[in-house]
Every structure is written in C-alpha cells, then in structure tokens.
Design a protein around this motif. Structure first.
Motif, PDB file in Angstrom:
ATOM      1  N   ILE A 347      97.121  19.700  34.284  1.00 24.47           N
ATOM      2  CA  ILE A 347      96.586  20.795  35.099  1.00 24.47           C
ATOM      3  C   ILE A 347      95.154  20.526  35.518  1.00 24.47           C
ATOM      4  CG2 ILE A 347      95.927  23.228  35.029  1.00 24.47           C
ATOM      5  CD1 ILE A 347      98.448  23.802  33.467  1.00 24.47           C
ATOM      6  N   ALA A 348      94.276  20.140  34.583  1.00 30.97           N
ATOM      7  CA  ALA A 348      92.865  19.931  34.926  1.00 30.97           C
ATOM      8  C   ALA A 348      92.686  18.866  36.012  1.00 30.97           C
ATOM      9  CB  ALA A 348      92.067  19.576  33.675  1.00 30.97           C
ATOM     10  N   PRO A 349      93.284  17.666  35.903  1.00 28.04           N
ATOM     11  CA  PRO A 349      93.126  16.692  36.994  1.00 28.04           C
ATOM     12  C   PRO A 349      93.767  17.143  38.302  1.00 28.04           C
ATOM     13  CG  PRO A 349      94.649  15.858  35.326  1.00 28.04           C
ATOM     14  CD  PRO A 349      93.990  17.055  34.751  1.00 28.04           C
ATOM     15  N   LEU A 350      94.874  17.898  38.230  1.00 25.24           N
ATOM     16  CA  LEU A 350      95.466  18.413  39.460  1.00 25.24           C
ATOM     17  C   LEU A 350      94.542  19.428  40.123  1.00 25.24           C
ATOM     18  CD1 LEU A 350      99.212  18.871  38.428  1.00 25.24           C
ATOM     19  CD2 LEU A 350      98.348  17.349  40.212  1.00 25.24           C
ATOM     20  N   VAL A 351      93.887  20.261  39.333  1.00 21.72           N
ATOM     21  CA  VAL A 351      92.927  21.222  39.881  1.00 21.72           C
ATOM     22  C   VAL A 351      91.806  20.487  40.602  1.00 21.72           C
ATOM     23  CG1 VAL A 351      91.168  22.913  39.253  1.00 21.72           C
ATOM     24  CG2 VAL A 351      93.445  23.065  38.255  1.00 21.72           C
ATOM     25  N   GLN A 352      91.276  19.437  39.992  1.00 24.10           N
ATOM     26  CA  GLN A 352      90.203  18.659  40.627  1.00 24.10           C
ATOM     27  C   GLN A 352      90.681  18.011  41.921  1.00 24.10           C
ATOM     28  OE1 GLN A 352      89.009  15.948  37.543  1.00 24.10           O
ATOM     29  NE2 GLN A 352      88.077  17.547  36.280  1.00 24.10           N
ATOM     30  N   LEU A 353      91.914  17.479  41.888  1.00 24.81           N
ATOM     31  CA  LEU A 353      92.472  16.839  43.076  1.00 24.81           C
ATOM     32  C   LEU A 353      92.629  17.839  44.212  1.00 24.81           C
ATOM     33  CD1 LEU A 353      93.949  14.471  44.531  1.00 24.81           C
ATOM     34  CD2 LEU A 353      96.042  15.266  43.434  1.00 24.81           C
ATOM     35  N   PHE A 354      93.216  19.019  43.929  1.00 30.82           N
ATOM     36  CA  PHE A 354      93.450  20.005  44.979  1.00 30.82           C
ATOM     37  C   PHE A 354      92.146  20.624  45.461  1.00 30.82           C
ATOM     38  CE2 PHE A 354      97.850  20.674  42.912  1.00 30.82           C
ATOM     39  CZ  PHE A 354      98.358  19.616  43.651  1.00 30.82           C
ATOM     40  N   ALA A 355      91.160  20.787  44.571  1.00 30.12           N
ATOM     41  CA  ALA A 355      89.863  21.313  44.994  1.00 30.12           C
ATOM     42  C   ALA A 355      89.166  20.336  45.937  1.00 30.12           C
ATOM     43  CB  ALA A 355      88.987  21.595  43.776  1.00 30.12           C
ATOM     44  N   ALA A 356      89.279  19.038  45.648  1.00 31.85           N
ATOM     45  CA  ALA A 356      88.676  18.031  46.525  1.00 31.85           C
ATOM     46  C   ALA A 356      89.372  18.013  47.889  1.00 31.85           C
ATOM     47  CB  ALA A 356      88.749  16.655  45.864  1.00 31.85           C
ATOM     48  N   LYS A 357      90.719  18.097  47.876  1.00 33.08           N
ATOM     49  CA  LYS A 357      91.450  18.106  49.147  1.00 33.08           C
ATOM     50  C   LYS A 357      91.101  19.337  49.969  1.00 33.08           C
ATOM     51  CE  LYS A 357      95.621  15.358  48.612  1.00 33.08           C
ATOM     52  NZ  LYS A 357      97.084  15.395  48.766  1.00 33.08           N
ATOM     53  N   ALA A 358      91.058  20.511  49.318  1.00 33.95           N
ATOM     54  CA  ALA A 358      90.738  21.743  50.036  1.00 33.95           C
ATOM     55  C   ALA A 358      89.328  21.687  50.595  1.00 33.95           C
ATOM     56  CB  ALA A 358      90.895  22.944  49.106  1.00 33.95           C
ATOM     57  N   SER A 359      88.390  21.131  49.844  1.00 29.22           N
ATOM     58  CA  SER A 359      87.012  21.034  50.327  1.00 29.22           C
ATOM     59  C   SER A 359      86.923  20.149  51.562  1.00 29.22           C
ATOM     60  CB  SER A 359      86.104  20.484  49.214  1.00 29.22           C
ATOM     61  OG  SER A 359      86.085  21.356  48.095  1.00 29.22           O
ATOM     62  N   ARG A 360      87.687  19.060  51.577  1.00 25.20           N
ATOM     63  CA  ARG A 360      87.684  18.198  52.763  1.00 25.20           C
ATOM     64  C   ARG A 360      88.291  18.911  53.961  1.00 25.20           C
ATOM     65  NH1 ARG A 360      89.312  14.163  49.038  1.00 25.20           N
ATOM     66  NH2 ARG A 360      91.480  14.384  49.711  1.00 25.20           N
ATOM     67  N   SER A 361      89.413  19.587  53.753  1.00 30.49           N
ATOM     68  CA  SER A 361      90.070  20.244  54.885  1.00 30.49           C
ATOM     69  C   SER A 361      89.264  21.436  55.382  1.00 30.49           C
ATOM     70  CB  SER A 361      91.484  20.689  54.494  1.00 30.49           C
ATOM     71  OG  SER A 361      91.445  21.635  53.451  1.00 30.49           O
ATOM     72  N   PHE A 362      88.513  22.102  54.494  1.00 23.81           N
ATOM     73  CA  PHE A 362      87.669  23.217  54.897  1.00 23.81           C
ATOM     74  C   PHE A 362      86.272  22.755  55.314  1.00 23.81           C
ATOM     75  CE2 PHE A 362      90.138  26.110  51.728  1.00 23.81           C
ATOM     76  CZ  PHE A 362      91.197  26.126  52.608  1.00 23.81           C
ATOM     77  N   GLU A 363      86.034  21.424  55.270  1.00 20.49           N
ATOM     78  CA  GLU A 363      84.760  20.823  55.675  1.00 20.49           C
ATOM     79  C   GLU A 363      83.599  21.337  54.836  1.00 20.49           C
ATOM     80  OE1 GLU A 363      84.021  19.891  59.836  1.00 20.49           O
ATOM     81  OE2 GLU A 363      85.817  21.025  60.341  1.00 20.49           O
ATOM     82  N   ARG A 364      83.824  21.477  53.544  1.00 20.13           N
ATOM     83  CA  ARG A 364      82.742  21.836  52.632  1.00 20.13           C
ATOM     84  C   ARG A 364      82.010  20.574  52.225  1.00 20.13           C
ATOM     85  NH1 ARG A 364      83.638  26.926  49.035  1.00 20.13           N
ATOM     86  NH2 ARG A 364      81.917  25.918  47.959  1.00 20.13           N
ATOM     87  N   PRO A 365      80.663  20.609  52.174  1.00 15.89           N
ATOM     88  CA  PRO A 365      79.923  19.383  51.834  1.00 15.89           C
ATOM     89  C   PRO A 365      80.077  18.977  50.378  1.00 15.89           C
ATOM     90  CG  PRO A 365      78.420  21.240  52.043  1.00 15.89           C
ATOM     91  CD  PRO A 365      79.771  21.739  52.488  1.00 15.89           C
ATOM     92  N   ARG A 366      80.380  19.936  49.483  1.00 19.27           N
ATOM     93  CA  ARG A 366      80.505  19.628  48.059  1.00 19.27           C
ATOM     94  C   ARG A 366      81.796  20.229  47.519  1.00 19.27           C
ATOM     95  NH1 ARG A 366      75.412  21.017  49.053  1.00 19.27           N
ATOM     96  NH2 ARG A 366      75.828  23.206  48.583  1.00 19.27           N
ATOM     97  N   VAL A 367      82.361  19.538  46.544  1.00 19.13           N
ATOM     98  CA  VAL A 367      83.551  20.041  45.864  1.00 19.13           C
ATOM     99  C   VAL A 367      83.098  20.967  44.742  1.00 19.13           C
ATOM    100  CG1 VAL A 367      85.614  19.441  44.558  1.00 19.13           C
ATOM    101  CG2 VAL A 367      84.803  17.933  46.383  1.00 19.13           C
ATOM    102  N   PRO A 368      83.536  22.226  44.715  1.00 19.56           N
ATOM    103  CA  PRO A 368      83.086  23.126  43.651  1.00 19.56           C
ATOM    104  C   PRO A 368      83.629  22.703  42.296  1.00 19.56           C
ATOM    105  CG  PRO A 368      84.792  24.180  44.980  1.00 19.56           C
ATOM    106  CD  PRO A 368      84.441  22.902  45.675  1.00 19.56           C
ATOM    107  N   ALA A 369      82.797  22.894  41.276  1.00 16.29           N
ATOM    108  CA  ALA A 369      83.248  22.652  39.911  1.00 16.29           C
ATOM    109  C   ALA A 369      84.125  23.824  39.470  1.00 16.29           C
ATOM    110  CB  ALA A 369      82.050  22.497  38.985  1.00 16.29           C
ATOM    111  N   VAL A 370      84.802  23.667  38.352  1.00 21.84           N
ATOM    112  CA  VAL A 370      85.676  24.707  37.819  1.00 21.84           C
ATOM    113  C   VAL A 370      85.106  25.168  36.486  1.00 21.84           C
ATOM    114  CG1 VAL A 370      88.033  25.309  37.166  1.00 21.84           C
ATOM    115  CG2 VAL A 370      87.643  23.601  38.937  1.00 21.84           C
ATOM    116  N   SER A 371      84.843  26.459  36.363  1.00 25.49           N
ATOM    117  CA  SER A 371      84.286  26.986  35.116  1.00 25.49           C
ATOM    118  C   SER A 371      85.310  26.870  33.994  1.00 25.49           C
ATOM    119  CB  SER A 371      83.854  28.443  35.300  1.00 25.49           C
ATOM    120  OG  SER A 371      84.990  29.278  35.463  1.00 25.49           O
ATOM    121  N   ALA A 372      84.819  26.845  32.751  1.00 31.42           N
ATOM    122  CA  ALA A 372      85.707  26.736  31.601  1.00 31.42           C
ATOM    123  C   ALA A 372      86.629  27.947  31.517  1.00 31.42           C
ATOM    124  CB  ALA A 372      84.881  26.605  30.319  1.00 31.42           C
ATOM    125  N   GLU A 373      86.113  29.140  31.869  1.00 29.31           N
ATOM    126  CA  GLU A 373      86.937  30.346  31.817  1.00 29.31           C
ATOM    127  C   GLU A 373      88.071  30.269  32.824  1.00 29.31           C
ATOM    128  OE1 GLU A 373      83.723  30.279  32.171  1.00 29.31           O
ATOM    129  OE2 GLU A 373      82.867  31.202  30.370  1.00 29.31           O
TER     130      GLU A 373
END
Length: 506
Positions: A347-373
């Motif tokens: 789950i954790a690596p998939l979350v990072q992968l999908f967050a990076a993909k979404a950031s690219r498609s939404f043209e965000r300059p940075r990929v947001p981190a994921v809080s522990a909660e």
C-alpha cells in the motif's frame, strides 16, 4: 498594471501567474481529460483539444454528472487557451481553488482555512490540477496518460524485479506470484488470471507479455473487455467481418485476433462471454485459425492467449454457464492475484506511485508527502475496489491537498469513520428547534480520544467541510458524519457566519 488569474492587480513588470507556471506545462499540446469525483464514483471524460464543453446533470450536456448537487446546466469548460470555467448561475455556485502554492491567489474571507474562490455567474481562468467544486461534486482537468508501452524483453533478465516503474512487488505473495508468471511467460501456453475487480490483472498480463519470447514481446499486446460489448459487436471485434456481412459493414475489417498476429491477446472478463461466442473462441484456440463474420475461408493466426475474470469459472462450468472444454483450454496455467487488503506491504509504495502520477497529471511542481495518520487509515481500509479504488482515493486527495502533505481530512469520510465523531453540543437540538437527540452514554465523553497534535479542531473541521461543500449545510453535515441540525447548532455556538442562501433564479 497587469492582473493575475484571480483578478488581483499585479505589480508592473511582473509576469502573470500563467507565465510563472509555464515551465511546468508541456511545450506541445497534450491531450487532457476531466476527472469527476461524485460520492464514491470516479469517472474520467476525455476532452476535445479545443472548443467548449457544457457540464451538468442533464444528459444534453457534453459531460453529464448525475448528482443531486449539480444543476441541469451548471458550467461550461472553455478549452481554447487560456483554459477557463464559466458558472451558469445554478443553485450551487462553482468554487475554484488553485492547486499550486506558487500561483497568486484571491484574498480569502476571515475564518476560511483554504483558498476557495466562489465563482457565481462568472468566467475564471483555471489550470490543470485546480480543484473545482460543483455543489459537493469535485472536478479537475488533468493531462491524459499515455498508453502503456510494451518494451521488448532482453536477455539476462533477473528472476523477479519490478517490470517497469509502475509495478510494485513488496509483498512476498505477490513476488512469488510474479515468479510463477515469469516461468510460464516464454512459452505459448494460455494463462488464466483470477482475482477480484481492480487487483491488477491487466498489469500482470502486460508483464507476462513483456517476458514472452523476444519475437512475441516485440509484437502487439491487444486487450478487450468482454463484458463491455453486446454479443453482436463482441463477435465482430474478436473475429472481424467482411464487407456487407451486416448492415453498416461498408468495408472489411480484421478482428482483434488478426490484429494481434505475432503478439498477445488479453481477454478481460472472459467469464462474461456468451455461449455462442465461447464455441467460436474454442475453435480459434484449437485450430489457431479465425473466420471473419460473413467470411468463407479461415485465416491462420499466431497469437498467445491471456484471459482474466473475477468469476469462479469452475462454479460457472458446474451450472452450465461456461463451457468446460473452453475452460480447460484457457487455464493452461492459473494465477490468482490476492486482494489489496491481504497485501499491506504494497500500500505505501502504491500510494507514493499514484501520488507522483497524479501530481504530474495535475501539473503540480512537488509530490505531496503522506502523513503517518493518513497512511495508517489507508493501510487499515478493506479496499473492496482494490488497487483501482486506492488510485481513485489518492487522485482525489492530491486534488484536495493545497499544501505539501496529504492529511486524513483529504481522504473520503468513510475512511475516517473509525475516528472520534463530532459529539452534539449540550442542548444543541433544543436550540435548533427540533426534538432532543439521545444523550451520549455516561463516560463516553471521557473515553473519546483526545485531539492529536496537528489534528484540526472541531471548529476548523466544520469550517473546512463548509468550504468543501461550498456552504451547502446538508452535504457538509454528511461529510462530517453528523445531522444537519447538529451542524446548524455548532455554527451558532462557534459564531461562524451562516452560509448565504443561493440566489433565486429569475
């Protein structure tokens, strides 16, 4: 003086907001699509390269969003540069929040925690990734993803590393599964993939194709969802047809099997095949020949068959819904993909992968981190929709996140249901003019978990919910998991400004 996209004047000589983000946008025109988040549903609509597209609840719109919070004709998306959204004066005005913190923003009202600019009867410039609310429905324009490629397999391949950047194999069971798949990949034996919807059966099918013999791996990989077409169209898509074979067949057309000659055919949801089509598919598997609809002479093909289903095919065979001989032809090797709830390590690596993909498609300059909660909530969720559901949740969270960290409040309300709900204020129901709500059990208040550092207060949670729902108290109460009466009482208790009622349409 110039003005930025929020309408606020900029100092002379300053670059407009659009110019400040030009480096983030592709230099050549790219295909775009509109992603709609309405309740738990996520629908992707491809967008034309130019022109305008109407959005609303009516089926007459270019994009129909069947949601109660959306007006019949709610908005118009103007695609010619610059990208703009026009509010058509519906009951719930549009609200827009810029996705990138480096862009200039409109002044916010006192007490608001997020920069949501309400657009009532106006047209405003937007950018891919901006969060746009239509009532409680969310939409966002993003860059369309390119179709996955299938590079040829080279010699000296390691036993079981991830194939490409999109494959996550942390869980031991998944690594063992891919080891078996790679052993079967070089031959011509048919492979049947089993598993729940959204577990990644097509991803595994593509990995098998890449590990096929070098000649086949260089060939095409063509897939078809057998449940998406009627019996007539399915037969034509699979086997092709000759000119004049039926009304509308103005010219001959090769089918999927012919088009995939020398490569791999992936039949998704093969358990949905009609009985008549099952008979013809069996003949193709046995003779490696295909007869077009309306044709007389069969054509030889060289195709590797992969198939997938979420059904129990043995049970389908037992009740006579699926041919036994076809089942034995398809399951030369059977691989069962475990559901995501049994693969917590992925789950954790998939979350990072999908967050990076979404950031690219939404043209965000940075990929947001994921809080522990937030990660803890994601790992504890049952995931009935598996990886497809996880991807939708992360895309929605990235769109809602204006900062650099994905927090629990960016996740759907059902995932936060395990936390402490908003407790009704003492006497709140009576103040709202309704019947008193049942009192909480003695000691419940003391046993409620305290707010953790960084967790939004009750007042702040109410403010955020009202902003996300653009002042709609009914939807905000549903988002918070409380009654509308309790929400109204809380608004009074905290002295929050009451959301303005929507303007009456003339």
């Amino acid at each position: 003086m110039t003005s930025d996209r929020s309408g606020r004047p900029s100092p002379a000589g300053a670059a407009p907001a659009g110019d400040r983000t030009a480096a983030l946008r592709p230099r050549s025109p790219a295909a775009r699509e509109l992603v709609v988040f309405a309740g738990d549903a996520v629908v992707v609509h491809p967008l034309p390269p130019s022109g305008s597209v109407s959005i609303g609840r009516s089926s007459e719109n270019g994009i129909c969003i069947n949601h109660a919070a959306v007006s019949r004709r709610h908005a118009v998306l103007h695609l010619d540069p610059p990208l703009r959204i026009e509010d058509l004066g519906g009951t719930n005005p549009i609200a827009v929040r810029a996705a990138r913190a480096d862009q200039a923003r409109a002044p916010v009202e006192t007490g608001k925690t997020e920069d949501m600019r309400q657009v009532s009867g106006q047209t405003i410039e937007i950018a891919p990734g901006d969060c746009i609310t239509l009532g409680s429905a969310l939409i966002v324009v993003r860059l369309a993803e390119a179709a996955p490629s299938a590079p040829p397999a080279g010699p000296g391949r390691p036993s079981a590393p991830p194939d490409g950047g999109d494959l996550v194999l942390r869980d031991p069971a998944m690594r063992a599964l891919y080891e078996q798949a790679y052993l079967a990949a070089p031959g011509l034996i048919s492979v049947l993939l089993l598993g729940e919807t959204g577990t990644g059966k097509e991803v595994l099918a593509r990995a098998i194709h890449r590990r096929s013999s070098p000649a086949r791996a260089r060939g095409p990989f063509l897939g078809l969802n057998c449940a998406a077409l009627s019996e007539t169209l399915l037969e034509s898509e699979l086997f092709g047809h000759e000119k004049g074979a039926f009304t509308g067949a103005l010219q001959a057309k090769p089918g999927l099997f012919e088009a995939a000659d020398g490569g791999t055919v992936f039949l998704d949801e093969v358990g949905e095949l009609p009985k008549a089509t099952q008979v013809k598919l069996l003949r193709v598997l046995e003779e490696r020949q295909v007869l077009r609809v309306g044709g007389r002479a069969p054509r030889s093909i060289d195709v590797r068959f992969l198939s997938a289903t979420h059904r129990d095919l043995e049970a389908e065979v037992a009740r006579g819904a699926f041919r036994e001989d076809l089942y034995f032809r398809l399951n030369g090797v059977t691989l069962t993909i475990p559901p995501l709830r049994e693969r917590a390590l992925d789950i954790a690596p998939l979350v990072q992968l999908f967050a990076a993909k979404a950031s690219r498609s939404f043209e965000r300059p940075r990929v947001p981190a994921v809080s522990a909660e937030a990660l803890s909530l994601l790992e504890c969720h049952a995931w009935p929709g598996n990886i497809r559901e996880l991807r939708n949740v992360i895309e929605r969270a990235v769109m809602l996140c204006a900062g650099d960290t994905l927090l629990p409040e960016h996740l759907p309300a059902k995932m936060r249901a395990g936390g402490a709900p908003l407790a009704p204020a003492r006497g709140a129901s009576a103040a709202a003019g309704g019947p008193p709500e049942p009192a909480a059990p003695r000691g419940a208040e003391a046993s409620a978990p305290p707010l953790r550092q960084g967790e939004p207060s009750e007042k702040q949670r109410i403010i955020e919910a009202l902003e996300k729902c653009v002042g709609n108290q009914t939807y905000a109460a549903e988002l918070l998991g409380i009654s509308r009466r309790t929400l109204v009482s809380r608004i009074k208790e905290y002295g929050l400004p009451r959301p303005r009622k929507p303007r009456e349409k003339p």
